[in-house]
Scaffold this active site. Structure first.
Site, PDB file in Angstrom:
ATOM      1  N   ALA A 189     -11.594   3.194   3.237  1.00  7.18           N
ATOM      2  CA  ALA A 189     -12.365   2.886   1.879  1.00  7.18           C
ATOM      3  C   ALA A 189     -12.302   4.126   1.080  1.00  7.18           C
ATOM      4  CB  ALA A 189     -13.601   2.314   2.062  1.00  7.18           C
TER       5      ALA A 189
ATOM      6  N   ARG B 279      -5.968   1.237  -9.839  1.00  6.64           N
ATOM      7  CA  ARG B 279      -5.359  -0.150 -10.497  1.00  6.64           C
ATOM      8  C   ARG B 279      -6.787  -0.816 -11.069  1.00  6.64           C
ATOM      9  NH1 ARG B 279      -1.622  -1.586  -5.913  1.00  6.64           N
ATOM     10  NH2 ARG B 279      -2.891  -0.175  -4.699  1.00  6.64           N
TER      11      ARG B 279
HETATM   12  C1  UD1 Z   1      -1.623  -1.760   1.538  1.00  6.79           C
HETATM   13  C2  UD1 Z   1      -0.629  -1.710   2.513  1.00  6.79           C
HETATM   14  C3  UD1 Z   1       0.392  -3.029   2.174  1.00  6.79           C
HETATM   15  C4  UD1 Z   1      -0.625  -4.166   2.392  1.00  6.79           C
HETATM   16  C5  UD1 Z   1      -1.711  -4.164   1.436  1.00  6.79           C
HETATM   17  C6  UD1 Z   1      -2.769  -5.218   2.067  1.00  6.79           C
HETATM   18  C7  UD1 Z   1      -0.026   0.546   3.010  1.00  6.79           C
HETATM   19  C8  UD1 Z   1       0.907   1.587   2.713  1.00  6.79           C
HETATM   20  N1  UD1 Z   1       0.179  -0.610   2.495  1.00  6.79           N
HETATM   21  O1  UD1 Z   1      -1.307  -1.769   0.279  1.00  6.79           O
HETATM   22  O2  UD1 Z   1       1.257  -3.023   3.141  1.00  6.79           O
HETATM   23  O3  UD1 Z   1       0.178  -5.597   1.997  1.00  6.79           O
HETATM   24  O4  UD1 Z   1      -2.512  -2.910   1.621  1.00  6.79           O
HETATM   25  O5  UD1 Z   1      -3.950  -5.387   1.140  1.00  6.79           O
HETATM   26  O6  UD1 Z   1      -0.803   0.681   3.710  1.00  6.79           O
HETATM   27  N2  UD1 Z   1      -7.338   4.172   1.344  1.00  6.79           N
HETATM   28  C9  UD1 Z   1      -8.019   5.311   1.888  1.00  6.79           C
HETATM   29  N3  UD1 Z   1      -7.391   6.590   1.634  1.00  6.79           N
HETATM   30  C10 UD1 Z   1      -6.070   6.595   1.132  1.00  6.79           C
HETATM   31  C11 UD1 Z   1      -5.633   5.747   0.590  1.00  6.79           C
HETATM   32  C12 UD1 Z   1      -5.801   4.396   0.662  1.00  6.79           C
HETATM   33  O7  UD1 Z   1      -8.981   5.022   2.527  1.00  6.79           O
HETATM   34  O8  UD1 Z   1      -5.869   7.936   1.162  1.00  6.79           O
HETATM   35  C13 UD1 Z   1      -7.893   2.796   1.682  1.00  6.79           C
HETATM   36  C14 UD1 Z   1      -8.416   2.299   0.144  1.00  6.79           C
HETATM   37  O9  UD1 Z   1      -9.667   2.568  -0.135  1.00  6.79           O
HETATM   38  C15 UD1 Z   1      -7.848   0.895   0.317  1.00  6.79           C
HETATM   39  C16 UD1 Z   1      -7.100   0.848   1.428  1.00  6.79           C
HETATM   40  O10 UD1 Z   1      -6.855   1.847   2.217  1.00  6.79           O
HETATM   41  O11 UD1 Z   1      -9.046  -0.028   0.778  1.00  6.79           O
HETATM   42  C17 UD1 Z   1      -5.682   0.280   0.964  1.00  6.79           C
HETATM   43  O12 UD1 Z   1      -5.160   1.061   0.018  1.00  6.79           O
HETATM   44  P1  UD1 Z   1      -4.378   0.673  -1.409  1.00  6.79           P
HETATM   45  O13 UD1 Z   1      -3.795   1.693  -2.130  1.00  6.79           O
HETATM   46  O14 UD1 Z   1      -5.156  -0.579  -2.059  1.00  6.79           O
HETATM   47  O15 UD1 Z   1      -2.963  -0.142  -0.460  1.00  6.79           O
HETATM   48  P2  UD1 Z   1      -2.107  -1.176  -0.886  1.00  6.79           P
HETATM   49  O16 UD1 Z   1      -1.309  -0.832  -2.044  1.00  6.79           O
HETATM   50  O17 UD1 Z   1      -2.951  -2.465  -1.407  1.00  6.79           O
HETATM   51 CA    CA Z   2      -5.008  -2.710  -1.579  1.00  7.32          CA
END
Ligand code: UD1
Ligand code: CA
Length: 459
Positions: free
Chosen positions: A8, A14
């Site tokens: 999280a 976005r």
């Molecule tokens: C991600 C998946 C995608 C999937 C989708 C489902 C990856 C690369 N992609 O994409 O395949 O279909 O979720 O909803 O994983 N987060 C961290 N630290 C970071 C980056 C993100 O904790 O450095 C957390 C964010 O808070 C979030 C989650 O990881 O809750 C997902 O990140 P997000 O950027 O929303 O991934 P998606 O583009 O949705």
């Molecule tokens: Ca996501």
């Protein structure tokens, strides 16, 4: 041990919001609350949540669920991505653990789905199982790529080859790992891509390369995979969650005439044959007994008896006995107790008061800090003057008393049983039982005054 990691710490760009994405609310609770609640119910031995810039704001709620918190650095230039967030949890995981990893923006996962999914993972003796779904519109989700039916890799939308065909099977972002498979694959992840991002999804192809048994469990419940990236997703998740809750309530015997505009807190107890109509919000630990009808109202932490009828009203932190009618446009404020058969009409406000059985306040009144007996009539425009600028004081009105229209009751004051207060009186002294109290300026009628003033108009 069975452990869960919730990621999280993302920037949530976005959402276009100052607030952390996982703290945005659906159905009155933050996204991360919904997830932790389901994960908690699923009975994990340990929950670990990764927070980043949102550490200070989200820590309290995460710790409320007994989760450990790991902080992901968020200074400019720090490594980024779901893979990196998972990697910093490595020290918490041992080879023998079973591990669920999911994202903090997928709020509709429920404990039952986790249980079925985990059973599948165990029964198939998988090393890694991804929860997937086949969607009509796969939007921006990562795609599951299979070769001869075998799960090969996950490809992100931005990395899709325009010359290749991709199925509509998407990655929910919910994964089950055997501890060893997690530890062996996560160390291999790199940021060798245009966005310099560590992607947890890469563990699939890496796992296959290491001969781990990698599989996807296709969920036929599409709601549970819904993720929130922007405001529209937030809205869609809220609709899905509310629809799910309302369906449960209807199955349990509650009639919901307008489910799309009815929100019921999962903590509320609503008995059979309650009817909800129009825009209705039932918040907190409210209880509504059988046969009551609520229309266009907000009910917060209320206990409402049987066969009550509440129309266009706002009611909070109070107790209402059977057969009470409110509204339209009544406001019941905290600390009130309304006894059975009472009627509170339009534009009547009650605060911190006891209102006796069968008593009525039909129109435009303020009843604050009062103890009103049974079968009392409160006329139109009555004000319980409870505040002297420094302190609040109480008013007592005995059984069968009659409070005429536009009476002011200046507290502290006691009106005994059967007393009669004449309309327009400002009552500052106690009134004994069966007495009439009248306090008015003397009325003067001056004949012909209108004509002399030149104000007379011919009929
Ligand atoms: C991600 C998946 C995608 C999937 C989708 C489902 C990856 C690369 N992609 O994409 O395949 O279909 O979720 O909803 O994983 N987060 C961290 N630290 C970071 C980056 C993100 O904790 O450095 C957390 C964010 O808070 C979030 C989650 O990881 O809750 C997902 O990140 P997000 O950027 O929303 O991934 P998606 O583009 O949705
Ligand atoms: Ca996501």
């Amino acid at each position: 041990m069975f452990k869960a990691i919730i990621l999280a710490a993302g920037e949530g760009t976005r959402m276009k919001s100052k607030k952390s994405k996982v703290l945005h609310e659906i159905a009155g609770k933050p996204l991360i609350y919904h997830i932790l609640n389901s994960v908690k119910k699923a009975g994990f031995d340990e929950i670990i949540t990764v927070l980043g810039r949102n550490y200070n704001d989200a820590k309290e709620i995460v710790e409320y669920f007994g989760s450990k918190v790991i902080k992901q650095p968020h200074e400019p230039g720090s490594p980024y991505g779901t893979g990196y967030a998972a990697k910093i949890c490595m020290d918490e995981i041992s080879e023998e653990d079973d591990l669920l990893i999911m994202y903090g923006d997928t709020p509709l996962i429920d404990d039952k789905t986790i249980e079925n999914y985990f059973n599948y993972h165990k029964n198939c003796a998988n090393d890694i199982t991804v929860l997937s779904a086949i969607l009509d519109d796969p939007k921006d989700y990562g795609r599951i790529v299979r070769e001869d039916g075998e799960f090969k890799e996950i490809v992100e939308k931005k990395n899709m080859d325009p010359n290749l065909f991709y199925s509509n099977e998407i990655n929910s972002g919910i994964y089950l790992f055997k501890g060893k498979a997690f530890l062996d694959t996560i160390v291999e992840i790199n940021d060798d891509n245009p966005k310099k991002e560590y992607m947890l999804t890469d563990t699939i192809a890496i796992g296959r390369g290491l001969s781990y048994k990698v599989d996807a469990y296709i969920s036929d419940n599409h709601d549970v995979v819904l993720g929130v990236n922007d405001r529209e997703d937030l809205y869609l998740c809220e609709c899905a969650l509310i629809a799910r809750e309302n369906k449960k309530r209807m199955i349990s015997g509650v009639m919901i005439h307008n489910p799309e505009s009815t929100y019921i807190d999962p903590d509320a107890i609503i008995e059979e044959d309650v009817e909800l109509s129009g825009f209705v919000k039932i918040i907190g630990k409210s209880i509504i007994r059988s046969g009551s009808m609520i229309e266009n109202s907000t009910i917060c932490n209320m206990t409402i008896g049987e066969n009550c009828h509440i129309i266009n009203s706002t009611c909070e932190d109070s107790v209402v006995e059977d057969g009470v009618k409110f509204g339209p446009y009544s406001r019941i404020r905290p600390g009130s107790h309304i006894a059975s058969g009472a009627k509170i009409g339009n534009f009547v406000e009650i605060k911190n008061s006891n209102f006796g059985e069968g008593s009525k306040a039909g129109h435009l009144a303020y009843i604050g800090d009062a103890d009103v007996g049974r079968d009392v009539n409160i006329g139109c425009g009555v004000v319980f003057v409870n505040y002297d600028g420094k302190k609040k004081h109480r008013t007592t009105v005995g059984d069968h008393a009659f409070v005429g229209s536009n009476v002011n009751l200046v507290a502290p004051v006691v009106i005994e049983d059967n007393a009669f207060l004449a309309a327009g009186s400002t009552i500052t002294k106690d009134v004994s039982k069966d007495a009439l109290s009248i306090e008015r300026g003397e009325q003067k009628n001056i004949d012909g005054w209108v004509i002399r003033r030149g104000l007379h108009k011919e009929l």
